[in-house]
Write an enzyme that holds these catalytic residues in place. Structure first.
Site, PDB file in Angstrom:
ATOM      1  CG  HIS A  11     -65.483  38.993  -5.473  1.00 31.59           C
ATOM      2  ND1 HIS A  11     -65.186  39.288  -4.160  1.00 31.59           N
ATOM      3  CD2 HIS A  11     -65.841  37.691  -5.490  1.00 31.59           C
ATOM      4  CE1 HIS A  11     -65.350  38.198  -3.401  1.00 31.59           C
ATOM      5  NE2 HIS A  11     -65.745  37.219  -4.192  1.00 31.59           N
ATOM      6  CB  CYS A  58     -63.795  44.233  -0.918  1.00 32.23           C
ATOM      7  SG  CYS A  58     -64.557  45.853  -0.707  1.00 32.23           S
ATOM      8  CG  HIS A  59     -63.636  40.071  -1.022  1.00 25.52           C
ATOM      9  ND1 HIS A  59     -64.620  40.890  -1.525  1.00 25.52           N
ATOM     10  CD2 HIS A  59     -64.055  39.677   0.208  1.00 25.52           C
ATOM     11  CE1 HIS A  59     -65.604  40.985  -0.637  1.00 25.52           C
ATOM     12  NE2 HIS A  59     -65.288  40.251   0.424  1.00 25.52           N
ATOM     13  N   GLY A  60     -59.239  41.529  -2.485  1.00 22.64           N
ATOM     14  CA  GLY A  60     -57.935  41.357  -3.104  1.00 22.64           C
ATOM     15  C   GLY A  60     -57.937  41.015  -4.576  1.00 22.64           C
ATOM     16  N   PRO A  90     -60.370  36.998  -6.628  1.00 22.77           N
ATOM     17  CG  PRO A  90     -61.672  37.617  -4.791  1.00 22.77           C
ATOM     18  CD  PRO A  90     -60.292  37.748  -5.360  1.00 22.77           C
TER      19      PRO A  90
END
Lengths: 261, 418, 171
Positions: free
Chosen positions: C116, C135-137, C150
């Protein structure tokens, strides 16, 4: 006008040659001269001599003299001893290299890899000095460039051990050497006949070992010497051709005014 | 006349109306140059090449060099061994500095001989002297960066000189060092300034050339000429090609050093890492600073030595006002010509003794040489310029070129243009 | 009169030759200035790393630094291998067979960088028994493939080879 130019040029040449000579040679003793294979415009290293020289360095010198700017992989590069990839790996693996810290925070040792720098015999300059009677055995990576006289000087010192003249005072641990500044050196004669057995069977006279190890040290100081010489020849030839073409162009252009007087 | 230049393309005209680069280019191309310039006039172009070469190689070296006392020396060896063509770029830069000074000395002596420093070219001359000063500062700081024995000890000796200044000397030295001796803070600031100064030099060079283009070039016979005229040629292609030819010869000599004797102009001690506890037997600057070093050491007093060393450069700045001869070019000053060559020999001698220990015969020569140097500018030049009987000067350039006989009545001593 | 013409040809030749040779010179000069920014030989020497994997237990992994980046070397258990091989390609945002991502199914060697925005995912976390990037799953499975979140692609497999049973050479 010609006279002026010529005089100017001559004076500058004199100036240069005086400066070089004055800055270069203050030794009263003339150095031994060898017809080195790497000297001169097309000079190259003798590959076999480099490999023998490496052997002399490792077996005789490396116990006191570090070479910490050279990496094991350099031994396999073009223009040097050109050991094979396997040989280089094997040479590196002979040495224990400090690495770390590991995930426990501890330093550890592991066998060397080609990418490692040559392992030093002492951890630092102070340890090296203390272990050698207060005289630091200099690092040899650029030693040939760090001494006036270069390769000739190193060779001369290695061959320069003699009995001191009558009445010459020598302290403990100091030896007489004809070519050292002040004729004193704190290293005993490192080379004696047969101290190394060459892998290629070459006779190990003192002169032979001195020549080989000096060749090796010249390479460690100037690993790109051969490339530099080759490129230099090409560049000078190119510039000569280009200068001639430009000269002819210049004459052609300037002929336009000379003809319209 | 190039102010009325109209570019041929529409885009060219549009751009030029907003930023007159094309007009500038036309001016430089058409710039009327005396047609009798000899090869001593090619060194300006050669110097421009040297400056650009040093800047480019310097910026590239700066991508790999580490300005820290612990890593400087080995970072340069990293450049020499590992960086692609690093050895080449480094040797170009180190030998380039010497070539730069060789060219600048020839350029300066050309000016001295032909009177190029005289009215109306005084500002060009002063700008040149400022460029020279910046060059010396740049070279001095650059030599410190490899952090070899000469780097360190040369820096120590020269920065220590400032302590000779009364009252504030010690504080200035501490301020320069950033500490109590030459050490890491000194190195890092020298790196920063060494990177900066060449761009200051570049700016001064632009002013230097601009100031030159106002009166136009001097020429070997030193007479004023009308521009443009039969006595001039357009800069391009006549001078550009001649400068290129001279530059190529210069580059061939340069290549000789780079590829076949890259360390001959340097000092072997600088391949030994800096050691504050061991002083080299002879601390010597690079060859191009030797005459000043000789003057510095000729004076027994520390402050006196510094004053005279700086004075030797500043006296050159005053040159246009020390020379009041009616004739510009030494070609027509037969007595002064002898003293000119004496000055050349004097500077060479000072350079020689600058490399020697400051004792015995060497010291004597340095003192005599220093006295003559100042006497030349303060006594010989002003006196001779008043009393010397000069030779008749031609009225135009074409005249001697045609090889015709000089008509004595054509040379008048009441000429206002020389 | 052919004289000016002949002269013209000779003149052009000299100029053309000069320009050509000059251009060659300029090119030859520019190349070293560009090439010096390419990786130097000390960097290239570290371009590959050999890792001793003999001490890694099944189910455990090590992270090594290679070319300045983390590489996860995981010795997978039989369950993890089975799980990885049994996933249908339709369930994968970036369809890749597990067999195409490993040389020896027991050993997973991949760049430990979330595809990502570059964070380093945490091991043994996430809903798919693989890695989880905080960080963003992004969730990765036991083959390092993106399953949820993501990240657009599976974690990259670098060039590597088994030198012998106990050593992997990366790069």
């Amino acid at each position: 006008m010609c006279n002026l130019r010529a005089r100017f040029l001559i004076l500058f040449l004199i100036f240069f040659s005086i400066t070089f000579n004055s800055v270069r040679s203050e030794e009263k003793v003339k150095l031994l001269k060898i017809d080195w294979s790497f000297k001169g415009v097309t000079g190259k290293f003798d590959r076999a001599s480099l490999q023998r020289g490496y052997q002399v360095y490792t077996e005789v010198c490396a116990s006191c003299h570090s070479m910490n700017l050279v990496s094991y992989r350099n031994l396999g590069e073009k223009g040097g001893p050109e050991f094979s990839v396997e040989q280089v790996k094997a040479i590196a693996a002979n040495f224990e290299v400090e690495d770390g810290p590991n995930s426990d925070g501890e330093m550890f040792t592991r066998p060397g890899r080609p990418s490692d720098k040559f392992v030093s015999p002492y951890p630092n300059v102070q340890a090296a000095t203390a272990a050698n009677g207060g005289a630091y055995p200099p690092d040899m990576s650029v030693l040939v460039k760090a001494r006036k006289g270069g390769s000739d000087y190193i060779y001369s010192v290695l061959m320069g051990y003699e009995d001191p003249p009558a009445g010459f005072e020598l302290e403990d641990g100091v030896y007489y050497n004809k070519y050292m500044d002040g004729q004193k050196i704190k290293m005993s004669n490192p080379l004696s006949e047969g101290i190394v057995t060459y892998a290629d069977g070459t006779q190990t006279t003192q002169a032979q070992m001195a020549k080989d190890v000096t060749t090796f040290l010249t390479w460690t100081a100037e690993p790109h010497l051969e490339t530099r010489h080759k490129m230099g020849v090409k560049v000078i030839i190119f510039l000569t051709i280009f200068t001639l073409l430009v000269y002819l162009s210049m004459r052609r252009i300037w002929s336009r005014i000379d003809s319209e007087k | 006349m190039s102010e009325n230049y109209v570019p041929s393309s529409k885009f060219g005209k549009w751009f030029n109306d907003r930023l007159p680069l094309l007009t500038l280019s036309k001016h430089l191309t058409d710039y009327p140059t005396p047609k009798n310039l000899n090869y001593w006039w090619t060194f300006g172009g050669i110097l421009t090449f040297c400056l650009i070469s040093q800047i480019i190689t310097g910026i590239v070296l700066g991508m790999h060099y580490v300005a820290h006392a612990d890593m400087a020396f080995s970072s340069i060896e990293h450049i020499m061994r590992d960086v692609n063509y690093g050895w080449l770029i480094r040797y170009i830069h180190s030998n380039g500095a010497s070539m730069f000074f060789l060219a600048v000395y020839i350029h300066i002596f050309r000016s001295l001989f032909y009177g190029s420093y005289r009215s109306p070219r005084e500002i060009i001359w002063i700008l040149g002297m400022l460029i020279y000063l910046l060059m010396m500062a740049t070279a001095f700081m650059g030599y410190v960066l490899p952090w070899g024995q000469m780097s360190f000890w040369g820096a120590t000796v020269i920065t220590n000189l400032f302590s000779a200044i009364p009252l504030v000397g010690e504080s200035i030295v501490t301020w320069l060092w950033g500490g109590y001796s030459v050490d890491n803070p000194t190195l890092t600031r020298f790196f920063s300034l060494h990177y900066l100064f060449p761009f200051l030099i570049l700016g001064l060079v632009v002013l230097h050339i601009w100031a030159l283009h106002v009166p136009g070039n001097n020429n070997p016979i030193g007479i004023d000429i009308k521009k443009p005229s039969k006595d001039t040629v357009p800069f391009h292609p006549y001078i550009t090609i001649k400068d290129l030819f001279a530059l190529l010869i210069f580059m061939t000599i340069f290549a000789g050093f780079i590829f076949f004797a890259p360390n001959i102009l340097g000092h072997s001690d600088n391949y030994i890492e800096a050691n504050p506890l061991v002083t080299p037997k002879h601390i010597v600057p690079e060859w191009y600073l030797l005459p000043f070093y000789a003057i510095l050491r000729a004076v027994p007093d520390k402050l006196g030595g510094v004053v005279l060393m700086l004075g030797s450069i500043f006296i050159l700045m005053a040159l246009p006002w020390l020379d009041s001869s009616k004739v510009r070019s030494t070609v027509f000053r037969p007595l002064y010509k002898k003293f000119f060559w004496l000055l050349v020999i004097d500077v060479l001698a000072l350079g020689y003794v600058g490399a020697m220990p400051a004792e015995g015969l060497y010291l004597l020569i340095a003192r005599v040489g220093t006295i003559y140097y100042f006497a030349h500018f303060l006594i010989v030049l002003p006196v001779l310029s008043r009393i010397e009987k000069t030779e008749p000067v031609p009225l135009s350039i074409s005249e001697p070129v045609l090889g015709g006989m000089l008509k004595p009545e054509m040379a008048r001593s009441d000429r206002k243009d020389v | 009169m052919d004289k000016p013409e002949k002269k013209g040809n000779r003149r052009d030749f000299i100029f053309t030759a000069s320009y050509t040779v000059g251009a060659i010179g300029v090119g030859a000069t520019i190349w070293p200035l560009i090439d010096q920014m390419n990786p130097d030989s000390s960097v290239k020497a570290l371009a590959s790393t050999e890792v001793d994997i003999s001490q890694i237990e099944p189910g455990k992994s090590v992270t090594v630094l290679w070319r300045g980046k983390p590489v996860f070397i995981k010795r997978r258990t039989q369950e993890e291998i089975a799980e990885a091989q049994s996933v249908s390609l339709d369930d994968l945002p970036h369809p890749e067979k597990d067999q195409d991502r490993v040389k020896n199914p027991e050993w997973l060697v991949m760049l430990g960088i979330c595809t990502h925005l570059g964070c380093v995912p945490l091991s043994d976390k996430g809903e798919y028994n693989g890695w989880f990037c905080p960080c963003h799953g992004s969730h990765y499975d036991t083959s390092g493939r993106i399953r949820k979140g993501p990240a657009p692609t599976n974690m990259e497999i670098p060039k590597y080879a088994f030198v012998d049973d106990n050593t992997i050479k990366i790069g």
